[in-house]
Design an enzyme around this catalytic site. Structure first.
Site, PDB file in Angstrom:
ATOM      1  N   GLU A   1       4.485  -5.592  12.183  1.00 55.86           N
ATOM      2  CA  GLU A   1       3.604  -4.390  12.016  1.00 55.86           C
ATOM      3  C   GLU A   1       2.434  -4.897  11.042  1.00 55.86           C
ATOM      4  O   GLU A   1       2.545  -5.044   9.872  1.00 55.86           O
ATOM      5  CB  GLU A   1       4.234  -3.184  11.083  1.00 55.86           C
ATOM      6  CG  GLU A   1       5.396  -2.441  11.835  1.00 55.86           C
ATOM      7  CD  GLU A   1       4.695  -1.570  12.822  1.00 55.86           C
ATOM      8  OE1 GLU A   1       3.431  -1.382  12.975  1.00 55.86           O
ATOM      9  OE2 GLU A   1       5.666  -1.152  13.807  1.00 55.86           O
TER      10      GLU A   1
ATOM     11  N   CYS B   1      -2.898   0.726   7.127  1.00 58.40           N
ATOM     12  CA  CYS B   1      -3.176  -0.110   8.540  1.00 58.40           C
ATOM     13  C   CYS B   1      -3.827   0.785   9.684  1.00 58.40           C
ATOM     14  O   CYS B   1      -4.538   0.167  10.182  1.00 58.40           O
ATOM     15  CB  CYS B   1      -1.727  -0.600   8.718  1.00 58.40           C
ATOM     16  SG  CYS B   1      -0.707   0.607   9.264  1.00 58.40           S
TER      17      CYS B   1
ATOM     18  N   ASN C   1       0.800  -1.292   0.030  1.00 55.66           N
ATOM     19  CA  ASN C   1      -0.080   0.015  -0.137  1.00 55.66           C
ATOM     20  C   ASN C   1       0.773   1.191   0.072  1.00 55.66           C
ATOM     21  O   ASN C   1       0.445   2.174  -0.424  1.00 55.66           O
ATOM     22  CB  ASN C   1      -0.904  -0.038   1.157  1.00 55.66           C
ATOM     23  CG  ASN C   1      -0.351  -0.260   2.479  1.00 55.66           C
ATOM     24  OD1 ASN C   1       0.525  -0.996   2.723  1.00 55.66           O
ATOM     25  ND2 ASN C   1      -0.763   0.339   3.329  1.00 55.66           N
TER      26      ASN C   1
ATOM     27  N   GLU D   1       7.908   0.815  15.514  1.00 55.17           N
ATOM     28  CA  GLU D   1       8.910   1.391  14.453  1.00 55.17           C
ATOM     29  C   GLU D   1       8.586   3.093  14.566  1.00 55.17           C
ATOM     30  O   GLU D   1       8.116   3.574  15.101  1.00 55.17           O
ATOM     31  CB  GLU D   1       8.307   0.907  13.280  1.00 55.17           C
ATOM     32  CG  GLU D   1       8.513  -0.488  13.130  1.00 55.17           C
ATOM     33  CD  GLU D   1       8.363  -1.127  11.898  1.00 55.17           C
ATOM     34  OE1 GLU D   1       7.752  -0.565  10.737  1.00 55.17           O
ATOM     35  OE2 GLU D   1       8.914  -2.157  11.712  1.00 55.17           O
TER      36      GLU D   1
END
Ligand code: NAD
Length: 465
Positions: free
Chosen positions: A226, A262, A130, A438
């Protein structure tokens, strides 16, 4: 060969080979050799190379954005933002390179115990479709800054900008230190099992995260995961309603990725006293979004990135309607600009917490509205899933904000905001949305190993204290 087609008009963009086991072995061998040199360049040398990489990404942001727009269907404006953000994140980790530092532990009698942080060796980063360039560029940065070699595996659906990135910045690092390998789940599985790779991190679905952990078990891979979410936006009775409506629209990331992010909001839980106003405001905003050619600067929202994504999203909408949901905006694939994989921003009402659309990640421009009266019941719905990536709370009362942020199970919570990431602020998921954080110092440290050393001096006659 894998045909890479535009999701907007189906045109063939490239044919890309899948790397096989032999390619992977060679990449790992070269990475391992190059890493020895890269590590010895020290933090300042590595930071300098990464800063040059950031500069090249910035200089070529327009081209990289155009490649992404063609390849993944996200609007070129959003992909230019991604390219510039990638440069910022690469610079950020360049600056953090000296922070992979250790500590000393007090000892008696002249002994010294200290802890250093060493790079892991070869690190693989498997990324999602994405944000193709953003993920390829930003996710190489922390492990490289810490002195590792990196193998980036872009999504098999959107590999083109990662390949261009390797052409643009590859010569800044010793040979083999940065590789881009193309391929799908089979290559990903090979990476997980490879004994020469120390860590495999993924940006992807929960299902893939589980496969990575299983696939890396025999070689005890380190990993950062993730993964997906089903992110709630909660509107309290005292919220600034217009701001909350804007926040819910922004939280969908429609103009960035057609909702395929996300962290995108996919459930609005609005207090029943505000439900009608919120539905009306959201429907109006959704209806106004201009869909179009992703390469056109004026396009506000592009198409979904793949046929699989399109089918999945339309399937969720159909299923929700069959289960009793009502479309307050969008839904049917009418009034879309081309034969591409377009789905209009879709607002569903009449959704109950047990419906699939309220529980599963559709990963597209679909927002479900649920209403609530009792705070405990609302929290049970928000927290009643296995995932917990982001949440957004809208209230003007500090006590309510503090109480809800404390009780909501998510890795990132915004109050009176949504979607935005802040440099250095840890991003990652609670529960099955992932492991690790992250975009922060922890990401850098995740690609290091501590080594503890105790030195006992044998040459002194008298101990120093
Ligand atoms: P995906 O899980 O299908 O693929 C991600 C990457 O893993 C790809 O490179 C793919 O080739 C690889 N892969 C797939 N199956 C594998 C396997 N069995 N073994 C090894 N590698 C494998 O994800 P996607 O469809 O590209 O992206 C969408 C998903 O990513 C959504 O669930 C979304 O929420 C998640 N995502 C999470 C974040 C985050 O930061 N938490 C960011 C973006 C996307």
């Amino acid at each position: 060969m894998r045909a890479i087609r535009s999701p907007y008009d189906g045109r063939l963009l490239a044919e890309i080979p899948d790397a096989d086991a032999n390619d992977l072995d060679q990449a790992v061998e070269r990475a391992s050799a190059g890493q020895k040199e890269w590590r010895l360049m020290g933090p300042a040398g590595r930071a300098a190379a990464l800063r040059q990489a950031a500069a090249r990404i910035r200089e070529n942001a327009d081209e990289l954005a155009r490649i992404d727009a063609l390849d993944c269907g996200n609007p070129v404006k959003g992909m230019r933002f991604d390219a510039n953000l990638a440069a910022v994140l690469v610079e950020y980790f360049a600056g953090l390179a000296p922070e992979a530092k250790g500590e000393t532990i007090p000892q008696a009698g002249g002994k010294i115990t200290y802890v250093t942080r060493e790079p892991l060796g070869v690190v693989a980063r498997l990324v999602a479709f994405n944000h193709p360039l953003l993920f390829a560029a930003a996710k190489m940065a922390a492990p490289l800054a810490a002195g590792n070699a990196v193998i980036v595996k872009p999504s098999e659906e959107t590999p083109l900008s990662a390949l261009r990135l390797a052409e643009l910045v590859g010569d800044l690092f010793p040979k083999g230190v940065l590789s881009v390998l193309t391929g799908g789940a089979e290559l990903g599985a090979g990476v997980c099992a490879h004994p020469g790779i120390a860590a495999v991190s993924v940006i992807g679905s929960v299902q893939t995260g589980k496969a990575i952990l299983k696939g890396g078990a025999d070689t005890l891979k380190r990993s950062q995961l993730e993964l997906g979410g089903k992110n709630a936006l909660v509107i309290c009775p005292d919220a600034d309603v217009d701001a909350a409506i804007d926040g819910a629209v922004k939280g969908m990331n429609l103009g960035w990725t057609a909702g395929q992010s996300c962290g995108s909001t996919s459930r609005v839980l609005v207090h029943e006293s505000l439900r009608d106003r919120v539905v009306e405001g959201l429907a109006k905003a959704f209806d106004a979004v201009r869909l179009g050619d992703p390469s056109d600067e004026a396009t506000e929202m592009g198409c979904l990135s793949t046929e699989g994504q399109y089918r999945k999203v339309v399937g969720y909408i159909d299923q929700a309607i069959a289960a009793g949901a009502v479309t307050a905006a969008g839904g049917a694939p009418e009034n879309v600009p081309a034969e591409g994989f377009f789905v209009r921003p879709t607002l569903l009402t009449g959704v109950s917490a047990d419906m699939e659309i309220a529980r599963e990640e559709a990963f597209g421009p679909v927002l479900s509205v649920l209403s609530w009266r009792d705070e405990d019941e609302m929290l049970a719905v928000v927290n009643g899933l296995d995932v917990g990536l982001t949440a957004s709370i809208w209230t003007q009362d500090l006590d309510t904000a503090m109480r809800l942020t404390d009780r909501i199970q998510a890795g990132y919570v915004w109050v009176n905001d949504s979607s935005d990431h802040y440099l250095g602020a840890p991003f990652g998921g609670a529960k099955q949305s992932g492991h690790g954080r992250e975009e922060c110092l922890e990401e850098l440290l995740a690609y290091t190993e501590q080594k503890t050393v105790t030195i006992v001096p044998r040459t002194r006659k008298t101990p120093i204290t």
